[in-house]
Design an enzyme around this catalytic site. Sequence first.
Site, PDB file in Angstrom:
ATOM      1  CG  ASP A 170      -1.918  -0.885   1.337  1.00 17.56           C
ATOM      2  OD1 ASP A 170      -1.398  -2.210   1.078  1.00 17.56           O
ATOM      3  OD2 ASP A 170      -2.924  -1.003   1.905  1.00 17.56           O
TER       4      ASP A 170
ATOM      5  CG  ASN B  15      -4.400   3.505   1.970  1.00 17.83           C
ATOM      6  OD1 ASN B  15      -3.993   2.274   2.122  1.00 17.83           O
ATOM      7  ND2 ASN B  15      -5.383   3.710   2.158  1.00 17.83           N
TER       8      ASN B  15
ATOM      9  CG  ASN C 133     -10.299  -0.953   2.779  1.00 15.95           C
ATOM     10  OD1 ASN C 133      -9.192  -1.241   2.418  1.00 15.95           O
ATOM     11  ND2 ASN C 133     -10.325  -0.066   4.009  1.00 15.95           N
ATOM     12  CG  HIS C 134      -9.630   3.430   1.851  1.00 23.69           C
ATOM     13  ND1 HIS C 134     -10.389   3.834   2.605  1.00 23.69           N
ATOM     14  CD2 HIS C 134      -8.527   2.753   2.850  1.00 23.69           C
ATOM     15  CE1 HIS C 134     -10.155   3.681   4.284  1.00 23.69           C
ATOM     16  NE2 HIS C 134      -9.120   3.143   4.307  1.00 23.69           N
TER      17      HIS C 134
ATOM     18  CG  HIS D 290      -6.755  -4.434   0.149  1.00 19.52           C
ATOM     19  ND1 HIS D 290      -5.681  -3.881   0.310  1.00 19.52           N
ATOM     20  CD2 HIS D 290      -7.468  -3.870   0.867  1.00 19.52           C
ATOM     21  CE1 HIS D 290      -5.825  -2.782   0.721  1.00 19.52           C
ATOM     22  NE2 HIS D 290      -6.863  -2.566   1.437  1.00 19.52           N
TER      23      HIS D 290
ATOM     24  CG  HIS E 149      -6.427  -3.782   4.762  1.00 17.01           C
ATOM     25  ND1 HIS E 149      -7.111  -2.650   4.683  1.00 17.01           N
ATOM     26  CD2 HIS E 149      -7.018  -4.057   6.189  1.00 17.01           C
ATOM     27  CE1 HIS E 149      -7.829  -2.112   5.522  1.00 17.01           C
ATOM     28  NE2 HIS E 149      -7.756  -2.980   6.592  1.00 17.01           N
TER      29      HIS E 149
HETATM   30 FE   LIG Z   1      -4.223   0.461   2.831  1.00 16.86          FE
HETATM   31 FE   LIG Z   2      -6.975  -1.244   2.812  1.00 11.63          FE
END
Ligand SMILES: [Fe+2]
Ligand SMILES: [Fe+2]
Length: 267
Positions: A13, A45, A72-73, A157, A182
Site C-alpha cells: 500500500d 491509500n 476498501n478505499h 486485500h 491492507h
Molecule cells: Fe491500505
Molecule cells: Fe485497505
Amino acid sequence: MRTDIFRFFLAGDVFGAAGMRCATTLLPEFIQTARIDAVVMNAENATFGIGLSPEDAEKLFLAGVDVVTGGNHTFEKRDFWPVLESREQILRPANFPEGTPGRGFGIFEKNGFRFGVINLLGREDMYPMDCPFRRADAVLESWKAEAAPFPAIVDFHAESNREKEAMGLYLDGRAAAVVGTHTHVQTADERIFAGGTAYMTDLGMTGADDSVIGVDPENAVKRNLSQVLYKLEPRDGPGSLRGLVVDYDPVSGRAVRVERIALREKQ
Ligand SMILES: [Fe+2]
Ligand SMILES: [Fe+2]
C-alpha cells in the site's frame, strides 16, 4: 512468450505523499538493479491516505508500475471512478457485487511474459463482500479457456491473517503468488507452498517509516489516550518501498524464489 524466469515485484500500500515519493523515486532504480520484469502495486491509500487520484495513478505508471490494485478505499475519490472503467491496468477488488464500476482482474503482458492479476477483498473483520474464495475460483476457471497457461498473481486485500493464509493455501498450485495487503505492517513469513505458490501475509506499506500505519503519530496516539477520534493526517518523513520479489518458472509453473523487500529512502 518467454520461458525463462519471470521476475515480478509486488508492492504494498502506497500511503500519502511520502508513499508516492518512495514509489516514484525508489522504484525506477530498483526495477533496473533487481532486473524486475513486471510490477504490481497496491495504491488504495496513495492520495492523502485515502483512495487514488487519476494524476497519482499516472505518476505510478511513469515510475514503472504495470498494474495498480485497490482495496476498501478504492471508491472514495469519485473522480477516480471513470478511470476504473477506462484504464485496464487499474483494478478494484473482484468480489464487489455485480455491476460495480471497474474490473477486478485482468491479463497483462510485459517483457515477453503474460500474466494475470486478481484483486480480492477479505471479509473477516471487514465487509460482507461476495465470497473471495469462490470469486478466485471463477476467475481462474475462466482463464483456462486461454490458449496458453500463464501465472496468476493474487492481491488479497484483507485484515485477517488467518483468512489470508487460508486463501494462500486454497490457491496453492493454482496461482503463482498470493500476497496480502491492507494492514500496512510487513510480515516476515514469505515462503513458497508445496504446490509452488509464493505467499506472504502482508507486503507492508510504501510510506513514512515513523508513522502509525502511514498517519502522523500525534493524533493517532491522542486517539488511543482519549478515545476521541482526532483527525488523522498522512505522515511525511523518510519512508520505505516494501513488497515481495517473486521468481516464477514458466516451465514448471512454480514460484522458485521469493525475496522480501524493504528499501529505505536515503536521508
Ligand atoms: Fe491500505
Ligand atoms: Fe485497505
